[in-house]
Scaffold this motif. Structure first.
Motif, PDB file in Angstrom:
ATOM      1  N   ASN A 138       0.812  -1.219   0.000  1.00  0.00           N
ATOM      2  CA  ASN A 138       0.000   0.000   0.000  1.00  0.00           C
ATOM      3  C   ASN A 138       0.846   1.270   0.000  1.00  0.00           C
ATOM      4  O   ASN A 138       0.343   2.351  -0.323  1.00  0.00           O
ATOM      5  N   TRP A 139       2.104   1.150   0.366  1.00  0.00           N
ATOM      6  CA  TRP A 139       2.979   2.318   0.474  1.00  0.00           C
ATOM      7  C   TRP A 139       3.908   2.461  -0.726  1.00  0.00           C
ATOM      8  O   TRP A 139       4.781   3.345  -0.740  1.00  0.00           O
ATOM      9  N   LEU A 140       3.753   1.605  -1.721  1.00  0.00           N
ATOM     10  CA  LEU A 140       4.668   1.590  -2.853  1.00  0.00           C
ATOM     11  C   LEU A 140       4.099   2.333  -4.053  1.00  0.00           C
ATOM     12  O   LEU A 140       2.900   2.606  -4.121  1.00  0.00           O
ATOM     13  N   ASP A 141       4.967   2.633  -5.005  1.00  0.00           N
ATOM     14  CA  ASP A 141       4.509   3.225  -6.264  1.00  0.00           C
ATOM     15  C   ASP A 141       3.637   2.213  -6.996  1.00  0.00           C
ATOM     16  O   ASP A 141       3.750   0.998  -6.776  1.00  0.00           O
ATOM     17  N   PRO A 142       2.734   2.681  -7.869  1.00  0.00           N
ATOM     18  CA  PRO A 142       1.748   1.779  -8.492  1.00  0.00           C
ATOM     19  C   PRO A 142       2.355   0.579  -9.214  1.00  0.00           C
ATOM     20  O   PRO A 142       1.841  -0.536  -9.106  1.00  0.00           O
ATOM     21  N   GLU A 143       3.430   0.779  -9.958  1.00  0.00           N
ATOM     22  CA  GLU A 143       4.017  -0.326 -10.718  1.00  0.00           C
ATOM     23  C   GLU A 143       4.559  -1.417  -9.800  1.00  0.00           C
ATOM     24  O   GLU A 143       4.324  -2.613 -10.015  1.00  0.00           O
ATOM     25  N   THR A 144       5.283  -0.997  -8.759  1.00  0.00           N
ATOM     26  CA  THR A 144       5.839  -1.975  -7.824  1.00  0.00           C
ATOM     27  C   THR A 144       4.730  -2.640  -7.026  1.00  0.00           C
ATOM     28  O   THR A 144       4.775  -3.841  -6.758  1.00  0.00           O
ATOM     29  N   ARG A 145       3.712  -1.862  -6.659  1.00  0.00           N
ATOM     30  CA  ARG A 145       2.580  -2.430  -5.920  1.00  0.00           C
ATOM     31  C   ARG A 145       1.906  -3.535  -6.721  1.00  0.00           C
ATOM     32  O   ARG A 145       1.600  -4.609  -6.188  1.00  0.00           O
ATOM     33  N   GLU A 146       1.694  -3.299  -8.002  1.00  0.00           N
ATOM     34  CA  GLU A 146       1.043  -4.302  -8.850  1.00  0.00           C
ATOM     35  C   GLU A 146       1.868  -5.576  -8.918  1.00  0.00           C
ATOM     36  O   GLU A 146       1.329  -6.696  -8.862  1.00  0.00           O
ATOM     37  N   LEU A 147       3.194  -5.437  -9.031  1.00  0.00           N
ATOM     38  CA  LEU A 147       4.064  -6.605  -9.081  1.00  0.00           C
ATOM     39  C   LEU A 147       3.976  -7.399  -7.779  1.00  0.00           C
ATOM     40  O   LEU A 147       3.837  -8.633  -7.798  1.00  0.00           O
ATOM     41  N   VAL A 148       4.063  -6.696  -6.654  1.00  0.00           N
ATOM     42  CA  VAL A 148       4.018  -7.375  -5.360  1.00  0.00           C
ATOM     43  C   VAL A 148       2.708  -8.137  -5.197  1.00  0.00           C
ATOM     44  O   VAL A 148       2.691  -9.304  -4.782  1.00  0.00           O
ATOM     45  N   LEU A 149       1.605  -7.518  -5.544  1.00  0.00           N
ATOM     46  CA  LEU A 149       0.306  -8.180  -5.400  1.00  0.00           C
ATOM     47  C   LEU A 149       0.178  -9.366  -6.344  1.00  0.00           C
ATOM     48  O   LEU A 149      -0.443 -10.381  -5.996  1.00  0.00           O
ATOM     49  N   THR A 150       0.762  -9.263  -7.534  1.00  0.00           N
ATOM     50  CA  THR A 150       0.753 -10.388  -8.465  1.00  0.00           C
ATOM     51  C   THR A 150       1.531 -11.568  -7.902  1.00  0.00           C
ATOM     52  O   THR A 150       1.087 -12.726  -7.948  1.00  0.00           O
ATOM     53  N   VAL A 151       2.685 -11.275  -7.333  1.00  0.00           N
ATOM     54  CA  VAL A 151       3.529 -12.322  -6.763  1.00  0.00           C
ATOM     55  C   VAL A 151       2.842 -12.995  -5.571  1.00  0.00           C
ATOM     56  O   VAL A 151       3.044 -14.192  -5.321  1.00  0.00           O
ATOM     57  N   LEU A 152       2.024 -12.245  -4.859  1.00  0.00           N
ATOM     58  CA  LEU A 152       1.354 -12.778  -3.670  1.00  0.00           C
ATOM     59  C   LEU A 152       0.045 -13.487  -3.996  1.00  0.00           C
ATOM     60  O   LEU A 152      -0.632 -13.969  -3.087  1.00  0.00           O
ATOM     61  N   SER A 153      -0.309 -13.565  -5.266  1.00  0.00           N
ATOM     62  CA  SER A 153      -1.567 -14.220  -5.625  1.00  0.00           C
ATOM     63  C   SER A 153      -1.541 -15.681  -5.183  1.00  0.00           C
ATOM     64  O   SER A 153      -0.499 -16.349  -5.213  1.00  0.00           O
ATOM     65  N   ASP A 154      -2.686 -16.169  -4.751  1.00  0.00           N
ATOM     66  CA  ASP A 154      -2.795 -17.516  -4.200  1.00  0.00           C
ATOM     67  C   ASP A 154      -2.560 -18.560  -5.292  1.00  0.00           C
ATOM     68  O   ASP A 154      -3.175 -18.507  -6.353  1.00  0.00           O
ATOM     69  N   THR A 155      -1.684 -19.507  -5.012  1.00  0.00           N
ATOM     70  CA  THR A 155      -1.385 -20.563  -5.979  1.00  0.00           C
ATOM     71  C   THR A 155      -2.357 -21.736  -5.858  1.00  0.00           C
ATOM     72  O   THR A 155      -2.215 -22.728  -6.571  1.00  0.00           O
ATOM     73  N   GLY A 156      -3.312 -21.641  -4.951  1.00  0.00           N
ATOM     74  CA  GLY A 156      -4.246 -22.735  -4.723  1.00  0.00           C
ATOM     75  C   GLY A 156      -3.963 -23.497  -3.454  1.00  0.00           C
ATOM     76  O   GLY A 156      -4.726 -24.386  -3.055  1.00  0.00           O
ATOM     77  N   HIS A 157      -2.867 -23.135  -2.785  1.00  0.00           N
ATOM     78  CA  HIS A 157      -2.475 -23.857  -1.584  1.00  0.00           C
ATOM     79  C   HIS A 157      -3.464 -23.656  -0.443  1.00  0.00           C
ATOM     80  O   HIS A 157      -3.711 -24.589   0.338  1.00  0.00           O
TER      81      HIS A 157
END
Length: 239
Positions: A138-157
């Protein structure tokens, strides 16, 4: 997480007033973001290793296939972070190196002794880390925020662990009690790891202070993490 745990983590961040907000693009901000991406990258690499190993211990072929698929997804997330760090002129191996020791120490001190313990560890430990990184996003620039949220997406685990652990605990009260204690221990170990990382990485520490506002803001963040953790344990059927 007890008040003592929260105080311990907060003490890992230097006890200073939050400095004036630092804009994205400044040297301090960029260094903090590099640290954040590097920590995420090593976390994803560790998750791949752990899930690949756990898949071989699965009691069914369905479980083995499920964890192997999740491991592949974690490696995909790692590649995204590697590419981003490369764009920033940083080699992923160099960036991750400071985080290897604390992450490896956490994994060594919380080595599971059963299939179900491994599921709880991934669900609880990875879930707590993901909650923390989403807060920081939430404290990051938009581009980095989008990357972080993408990486944190649930893999189904998450859904897989909830289904497997809940079903096992429904048939065995003693197992539920043991796994509840295991989950609490994981939380304590994760707090210790977080304290070390924050204390050792000044730029990451400053990024967290600026984002949360001050040490009181960090306390509020930790309470939110604890609330999420309690909900997560409940979804597993663990009190």
């Amino acid at each position: 997480m007890t008040e003592a745990d929260q105080s311990a983590v907060a003490s890992g961040v230097r006890d200073t007033e939050a400095p004036e907000e630092e804009e994205a693009g400044s040297a301090g901000y960029e260094e903090g973001v590099t640290d954040l991406l590097a920590a995420l990258a090593y976390g994803e690499l560790s998750a791949f290793d752990r899930l690949a190993e756990d898949s071989r211990e699965a009691p069914t072929l369905t479980g083995r296939a499920a964890l192997a698929s999740m491991a592949a997804a974690e490696m995909g997330h790692f590649r995204l972070l590697q590419d981003k760090l490369s764009e920033r002129g940083v080699a992923v191996e160099d960036a991750m190196r400071p985080f290897a020791a604390p992450f490896d120490a956490f994994n060594a001190s919380t080595a599971p002794h059963s299939w179900l313990e491994s599921l709880v560890k991934a669900y609880v430990g990875d879930g707590l880390a993901a909650d923390f990184y989403r807060e920081v996003a939430n404290w990051l620039d938009p581009e980095t925020r989008e990357l972080v949220l993408t990486v944190l997406s649930d893999t189904g685990h998450s859904a897989f662990a909830e289904r497997e652990v809940s079903a096992a605990c429904a048939e065995d009260d003693s197992l539920r009690d043991r796994l509840t204690l295991w989950g609490r221990r994981l939380l304590g170990e994760a707090v210790t790891q977080a304290q070390w990382v924050v204390a050792e990485r000044d730029a990451l520490s400053e990024l967290i202070i600026r984002g949360s506002g001050d040490l009181a803001g960090i306390g509020s963040l930790l309470r939110r993490l604890q609330n999420n953790q309690n909900k997560r344990m409940s979804r597993l059927g663990l009190g």
